[in-house]
Design a protein around this motif. Sequence first.
Motif, mmCIF file in Angstrom:
data_model
loop_
_atom_site.group_PDB
_atom_site.id
_atom_site.type_symbol
_atom_site.label_atom_id
_atom_site.label_comp_id
_atom_site.label_asym_id
_atom_site.label_seq_id
_atom_site.Cartn_x
_atom_site.Cartn_y
_atom_site.Cartn_z
ATOM 1 N N MET A 37 -7.375 -1.549 -6.313
ATOM 2 C CA MET A 37 -6.467 -2.107 -5.239
ATOM 3 C C MET A 37 -5.528 -1.268 -4.766
ATOM 4 O O MET A 37 -4.873 -0.322 -5.550
ATOM 5 C CB MET A 37 -5.812 -3.312 -6.141
ATOM 6 C CG MET A 37 -4.732 -4.029 -5.281
ATOM 7 S SD MET A 37 -5.231 -4.872 -3.605
ATOM 8 C CE MET A 37 -6.412 -6.071 -4.328
ATOM 9 N N ALA A 38 -5.244 -1.105 -3.482
ATOM 10 C CA ALA A 38 -4.468 -0.019 -2.861
ATOM 11 C C ALA A 38 -3.028 -0.397 -3.686
ATOM 12 O O ALA A 38 -2.729 -1.537 -3.712
ATOM 13 C CB ALA A 38 -4.468 -0.200 -1.436
ATOM 14 N N ASP A 39 -2.151 0.909 -3.604
ATOM 15 C CA ASP A 39 -0.865 0.703 -4.231
ATOM 16 C C ASP A 39 0.094 1.049 -3.039
ATOM 17 O O ASP A 39 -0.197 2.239 -2.464
ATOM 18 C CB ASP A 39 -0.753 1.399 -5.671
ATOM 19 C CG ASP A 39 0.567 1.598 -5.851
ATOM 20 O OD1 ASP A 39 1.094 0.213 -5.886
ATOM 21 O OD2 ASP A 39 0.974 2.475 -6.247
ATOM 22 N N PHE A 40 0.892 0.383 -2.570
ATOM 23 C CA PHE A 40 2.048 0.835 -1.557
ATOM 24 C C PHE A 40 3.183 0.913 -2.107
ATOM 25 O O PHE A 40 3.772 0.070 -2.688
ATOM 26 C CB PHE A 40 1.802 -0.130 -0.516
ATOM 27 C CG PHE A 40 0.605 -0.143 0.125
ATOM 28 C CD1 PHE A 40 0.450 0.682 1.402
ATOM 29 C CD2 PHE A 40 -0.438 -0.951 -0.073
ATOM 30 C CE1 PHE A 40 -0.627 0.480 2.257
ATOM 31 C CE2 PHE A 40 -1.625 -0.976 0.908
ATOM 32 C CZ PHE A 40 -1.646 -0.109 1.732
ATOM 33 N N GLN A 41 3.946 1.955 -1.738
ATOM 34 C CA GLN A 41 5.552 2.163 -2.190
ATOM 35 C C GLN A 41 6.230 2.298 -0.888
ATOM 36 O O GLN A 41 5.697 3.027 0.095
ATOM 37 C CB GLN A 41 5.494 3.714 -3.019
ATOM 38 C CG GLN A 41 4.751 3.789 -4.085
ATOM 39 C CD GLN A 41 4.989 2.855 -5.201
ATOM 40 O OE1 GLN A 41 6.266 2.782 -5.434
ATOM 41 N NE2 GLN A 41 3.829 2.438 -6.077
ATOM 42 N N MET A 42 7.540 1.767 -0.985
ATOM 43 C CA MET A 42 8.320 1.956 0.101
ATOM 44 C C MET A 42 8.629 3.362 0.679
ATOM 45 O O MET A 42 8.554 4.032 -0.273
ATOM 46 C CB MET A 42 9.664 1.218 -0.128
ATOM 47 C CG MET A 42 10.198 0.288 0.800
ATOM 48 S SD MET A 42 11.487 -0.958 0.197
ATOM 49 C CE MET A 42 12.677 -0.177 -0.015
ATOM 50 N N GLY A 43 8.532 3.400 1.739
ATOM 51 C CA GLY A 43 9.061 4.619 2.240
ATOM 52 C C GLY A 43 7.710 5.852 2.498
ATOM 53 O O GLY A 43 7.691 6.882 3.197
ATOM 54 N N THR A 71 4.276 4.252 8.178
ATOM 55 C CA THR A 71 5.328 4.514 6.996
ATOM 56 C C THR A 71 5.313 2.950 6.387
ATOM 57 O O THR A 71 5.912 2.112 7.244
ATOM 58 C CB THR A 71 6.589 4.887 7.444
ATOM 59 O OG1 THR A 71 6.342 6.146 8.305
ATOM 60 C CG2 THR A 71 7.532 5.120 6.369
ATOM 61 N N VAL A 72 5.278 2.768 5.091
ATOM 62 C CA VAL A 72 5.649 1.562 4.533
ATOM 63 C C VAL A 72 7.062 1.243 4.491
ATOM 64 O O VAL A 72 7.983 1.905 4.129
ATOM 65 C CB VAL A 72 5.106 1.482 3.000
ATOM 66 C CG1 VAL A 72 5.558 0.187 2.345
ATOM 67 C CG2 VAL A 72 3.611 1.751 2.859
ATOM 68 N N ARG A 73 7.381 0.172 5.280
ATOM 69 C CA ARG A 73 8.763 -0.284 5.336
ATOM 70 C C ARG A 73 9.211 -1.142 4.135
ATOM 71 O O ARG A 73 10.419 -1.340 3.897
ATOM 72 C CB ARG A 73 9.018 -0.821 6.639
ATOM 73 C CG ARG A 73 10.516 -1.143 6.943
ATOM 74 C CD ARG A 73 10.926 -2.109 7.978
ATOM 75 N NE ARG A 73 9.900 -2.437 9.127
ATOM 76 C CZ ARG A 73 9.729 -3.299 9.580
ATOM 77 N NH1 ARG A 73 10.377 -4.733 9.258
ATOM 78 N NH2 ARG A 73 9.062 -3.434 10.949
ATOM 79 N N GLU A 74 8.352 -2.216 3.946
ATOM 80 C CA GLU A 74 8.718 -3.222 2.803
ATOM 81 C C GLU A 74 7.573 -3.476 2.019
ATOM 82 O O GLU A 74 6.283 -3.389 2.414
ATOM 83 C CB GLU A 74 8.838 -4.375 3.932
ATOM 84 C CG GLU A 74 10.019 -5.238 3.434
ATOM 85 C CD GLU A 74 10.198 -6.440 4.544
ATOM 86 O OE1 GLU A 74 10.574 -6.275 5.932
ATOM 87 O OE2 GLU A 74 10.017 -7.767 4.179
ATOM 88 N N VAL A 82 2.948 -6.344 2.185
ATOM 89 C CA VAL A 82 3.310 -5.012 2.820
ATOM 90 C C VAL A 82 3.611 -4.927 4.385
ATOM 91 O O VAL A 82 2.817 -5.554 4.809
ATOM 92 C CB VAL A 82 2.430 -3.822 2.150
ATOM 93 C CG1 VAL A 82 2.750 -2.476 2.690
ATOM 94 C CG2 VAL A 82 2.233 -3.829 0.916
ATOM 95 N N VAL A 83 4.787 -4.482 4.771
ATOM 96 C CA VAL A 83 5.009 -4.150 5.956
ATOM 97 C C VAL A 83 4.745 -2.721 6.500
ATOM 98 O O VAL A 83 5.480 -1.946 5.642
ATOM 99 C CB VAL A 83 6.257 -4.937 6.600
ATOM 100 C CG1 VAL A 83 6.625 -4.597 8.041
ATOM 101 C CG2 VAL A 83 6.108 -6.323 6.256
#
Lengths: 129, 146
Positions: free
Chosen positions: A1-7, A97-100, A106-107
């Motif tokens: 599973m992909a992991d997304f961090q803000m920014g 860029t991950v905003r949220e 995830v946005v």
Amino acid sequence: MADFQMGEQIREVKVTPDKYLTVRYAGASGDFNPIHIDEEFARAVGLPGRILHGLWTMAQVARAQTEAAGGPEHLRRLSVQFRGMGVPEQEVSVSGTVREVSDGRVVVDTVAEQAGKQIIRNAEAELEL
Amino acid sequence: MPVNTKAIGKQYEPVAYAVGREKIKEYARAVGESDPVHLDVQAARAAGYADVVAPPMFAVVYSGPSVGPLIFDPEIELNFAMMVHGGQEFVWGAPVVAGDEITTTASVKDISEEDGRGYYVFESISTNQRGEQVCRGTWTNIVRGV
């Protein structure tokens, strides 16, 4: 599973549409507007030559999201603004860029550029993980 | 000349589209997809799909034909020669796989004017053979010099 961090940035997609890409995409999509496939016609209506289909470029923006998220089912929404025009045989790059990040949603703010100009701008992708 | 807004809310006849396996593969290759769920039936089935699955942007293939005629509807009075595709949004629902029968209904969501430009916003709603919504498209066309 992909992991997304803000920014954080999503992995960039870089693709150079070859000379005949617009012809293949016209057939695949059903959009045979001659500005995309006929050099003479495109010049006659004041364009520099054949231009890319905006929806092909949008598909590259979509692909950057689904590749980052790990599959097509994660992309729930994509909205874009088309600006200017893309041309064949020059690299197109999609960045984002991950905003949220909240509750598996995830946005991503994302754009497509060619030769330093944004050809898709203010795009927003919503992913569900 | 102000834009004519009388067509706002107008709905059009549904357009049917039968999703073919080779069409999905052809589209996936044209947009550079390398995920085997779009290209290989066995890989798609192993991932839990009934057949090869359409990339999300395949929505333009099954929903585009429903929206095209609106551009030329005389009631909308859209000057095609001055039109650019300004924006696009898709919201996806159930996945689309080869063998699906998709029905798309288009409507005129909004017509407005700002700074001498006309904004013609069309909506397409696509459902599959089980009545599940697979995609909602919002198509924004901008006409200069209205």
